[in-house]
Design an enzyme around this catalytic site. Structure first.
Site, PDB file in Angstrom:
ATOM      1  N   GLU A   1      -6.907  -8.161  -0.574  1.00 15.97           N
ATOM      2  CA  GLU A   1      -6.970  -7.739   0.231  1.00 15.97           C
ATOM      3  C   GLU A   1      -8.905  -7.355   0.281  1.00 15.97           C
ATOM      4  OE1 GLU A   1      -5.061  -4.746   3.117  1.00 15.97           O
ATOM      5  OE2 GLU A   1      -3.364  -5.765   2.332  1.00 15.97           O
TER       6      GLU A   1
ATOM      7  N   GLU B   1       1.094  -1.064   0.162  1.00 17.92           N
ATOM      8  CA  GLU B   1       0.484  -0.022   0.280  1.00 17.92           C
ATOM      9  C   GLU B   1       0.639   1.337  -0.272  1.00 17.92           C
ATOM     10  OE1 GLU B   1      -4.274  -1.634   1.872  1.00 17.92           O
ATOM     11  OE2 GLU B   1      -2.686  -0.225   3.460  1.00 17.92           O
TER      12      GLU B   1
END
Length: 677
Positions: free
Chosen positions: A307, A150
């Site tokens: 995710e 991320e």
């Protein structure tokens, strides 16, 4: 296909066995088998565990985990662990620490805390990637690489300032060109030496995050920081690719995350992956739009759902549970829009720190007798049943919406005309209208080829990049329909106004001139009043936020404003250009208006809805060869019945054949297989 060794939708997620003892891992693996989990992402935040100082590396713990996973034929998405640097590194090499927006250097803590231009970070992150690649290049369970985690966050340190100057010199070549691009004659900002340029933060040009005195400077700094983080990713990518050329490489993105230009990043990724964490009250169409945006980053290539939570999140203000059936429904929603994986964060809940209450397949109770586990295992069994049917299937949409991160930055940095203008929200309004109509839609970049499309929509295209207007003219001239809106065509890529009247370079294809832009206060509205019927549209519709006051030059006026001093001036225009037509929507209308407009434009182009359904029932399509897979997703709590007037189709989840009526349970999913006409 991600892997020929696992020719199905990957099922699994993030796993942190280093946080547990061997006995717990054995129990986890037993439950993974029960749940049908076949891929785990490991080593995401383990840099400190593998490297305790400059010279000491210890991968024995990771060797044990990799080898134990091999015994259960568990594939591995192996992360490089470089998403958070170790404490010893921050202590010994302070250049790795970021400086924040207020000019304060951080201490060790949190994550995403490395300066992207730090020599220390780049040296040791690349070294770690190289060592992992050499060590595990021949491991039979290695299925994918996951670089860092991320990426995000900007740095404003002295090194970033120095590298920004280098980046600018490469971009502009001379200070004369830079001064012109930034319009530095304003407020006496002319630069005579590169080292006079400073980073735009609260100590110089900016305040409040997105407010700036000089849009050109701030816009370029966002480009620079996105490029700097991308360079860190690329350095690791090159090391991994050199050693393991056939293993796909990714890093997990975050949907409409504002700070990185994901279209540029996508060019350097083998496969797109992203983390889907909608709030419980987020419109379902926003989630669908974001899936489509992630698919669009690489021209429709399937992506990885890296995710999602199986139950609840931990970082929102109100972390509601996913109600029974919602996890399965949202998982298939991702697949419907192009995902070839269904993966979770996390597989087992941590016992401490800030993610201990984030949902997991294995709850703190530690056994399989939970609602969440039962739902997870049921989905795992279903995905085994689906097998490779959906793998590498694509969309075949004829409608596209353009999305551009640099344009978004420019809109958000603009000094006016309204704080209420939100680029993502305006894009979503158009997407939602098509979503409610069950019109399949692609989200594309401004550079994407338009050959596959008949209807292209570019909401709030404030910034026009070089060549964009000519590409739109060519698209319309060959028979396409183009739609754009208020506050479009205003500036070039440097955020300098295009003189000669708005909408600048789009003025020719749109056949209008916008003289003024009125910003409406919260709660204040105007109206769009049709002067002639357009499909189902007639009468009056409310509008707000901004109202462009325009003059029709060559365009036909379809609707006018109903109030204020510009009452009777055009609010919706259509310009015939070559074989096609271009529409300009001069304000921000309501959903009824947009659904009516886009339904009419689709009808004119012969674009039909995938299926006519009640509200709350989503439809999407993936195509593989000559086979169509129609996803029907019921986001309602109650059962829905839908007439079926097409050829019989087979539901690959239940084996049921649909002939005359489709009945779908509340929060249910159907995947209807059929042959293309």
């Amino acid at each position: 296909m991600l892997s020929e060794d696992l020719p199905k939708i990957w099922y699994g997620g993030d796993y942190n066995p280093e946080q547990w003892d061997a006995a717990t891992m054995e129990e986890d693996l037993r439950m993974f088998r029960l749940a049908g989990i076949d891929v785990v992402t490991i080593n995401v935040f383990s840099w400190a565990k593998s490297q305790r100082d400059e010279h000491t590396f210890d991968f024995s713990w990771l060797d044990s985990i990799m080898n134990r996973l091999e015994q259960d034929h568990m594939r591995v998405c192996l992360a490089t662990s470089t998403g958070a640097h170790p404490a010893w590194m921050a202590k010994k090499y302070p250049d790795i620490l970021r400086v924040d927006y207020q000019g304060r250097q951080r201490k060790f803590g949190g994550r995403h805390n490395s300066c992207p231009n730090s020599p220390t970070y780049r040296t040791y992150s690349v070294m770690m990637a190289a060592k992992l690649a050499e060590r595990y290049k021949d491991h039979p369970m290695l299925a994918a690489w996951h670089i860092a985690n991320e990426y995000g966050g900007y740095c404003y340190c002295d090194r970033c300032e120095a590298e920004f100057r280098v980046w600018l010199e490469q971009r502009y070549g001379t200070l004369e060109k830079l001064n012109t691009a930034w319009n530095t004659a304003f407020w006496g900002h002319t630069f005579y030496a590169w080292d006079e340029i400073v980073v735009p933060n609260e100590l110089s040009e900016e305040w409040g995050g997105n407010q700036t005195y000089f849009q050109g400077i701030s816009l370029d700094y966002r480009r620079f920081q996105s490029d700097s983080l991308l360079a860190c990713y690329q350095l690791e990518y090159e090391q991994l690719k050199k050693v393991t050329p056939n293993i796909p490489i990714t890093t997990n993105m975050m949907g409409t995350y504002p700070e990185l230009d994901y279209f540029k990043w996508a060019k350097y990724m083998d496969v797109i992956s992203w983390d889907n964490y909608p709030t419980m009250d987020m419109p379902v169409s926003m989630t669908s739009m974001t899936h489509d945006l992630m698919r669009g980053l690489k021209s429709g290539q399937p992506f990885m759902l890296m995710e999602q939570t199986p139950s609840q999140q931990n970082w929102q203000a109100y972390n509601a549970l996913k109600r029974p059936g919602v996890m399965r429904l949202w998982s298939y929603q991702a697949v419907a829009h192009g995902a070839d994986t269904v993966m979770f964060f996390q597989l087992r809940r941590s016992i401490g720190a800030c993610e201990k209450y984030h949902g997991a397949v294995i709850e703190h109770v530690g056994h399989e007798h939970t609602r969440v586990f039962r739902e997870t295992a049921a989905l795992g069994k279903e995905l085994q049943q689906v097998g490779n049917a959906l793998i590498d299937s694509r969309s075949r949409n004829r409608v596209a919406i353009m999305f551009d991160w640099e344009n978004r930055w420019a809109v958000e940095l603009s000094s006016g005309p309204s704080v209420a203008l939100n680029y993502v929200d305006e894009v979503h309004k158009y997407y939602d209208a098509l979503y409610q109509l069950n019109m399949g839609t692609d989200m594309i970049s401004v550079e994407e080829s338009l050959d596959a499309y008949d209807l292209v929509i570019a909401p709030v295209m404030y910034m026009l990049k070089p060549g964009f207007a000519k590409r739109i003219e060519s698209f319309v001239a060959r028979g396409g329909t183009f739609v754009t809106t208020f506050f479009s065509g205003i500036v070039n890529e440097h955020d300098l106004v295009t003189l000669g009247g708005y909408p600048g370079e789009l003025r020719n294809v749109l056949g209008i001139w916008a003289e003024e832009i009125d910003a409406l206060y919260p709660g204040q509205t105007n109206s769009i009043v049709f002067t002639q019927e357009l499909g189902s549209l007639q009468g009056s519709y409310p509008c707000g936020i901004l109202c462009d006051i325009i003059h029709a030059e060559h365009a036909e006026v379809l609707a006018e404003y109903g109030a204020d001093f510009y009452r009777g001036t055009p609010a919706l225009t259509r310009n015939y250009f070559g074989k096609g037509q271009a529409y300009y929507v001069a304000s921000s209308p309501n959903d009824v208006f947009l659904q009516g407009l886009l339904k009419q434009l689709c009808t004119e182009q012969g674009i039909k809805p995938l299926l006519n359904t009640p509200s709350g029932v989503e439809v999407s399509e993936r195509v593989k060869g000559n086979t169509s897979y129609l996803f029907v997703l019921n986001h309602n709590h109650d059962n829905m019945t839908i007439p079926w007037n097409d050829e019989p189709r087979h539901d690959i989840l239940t084996g049921q054949t649909i002939t005359s009526e489709l009945s779908i349970a509340g929060r249910g999913v159907m995947i209807l297989e059929g042959t293309l006409n």
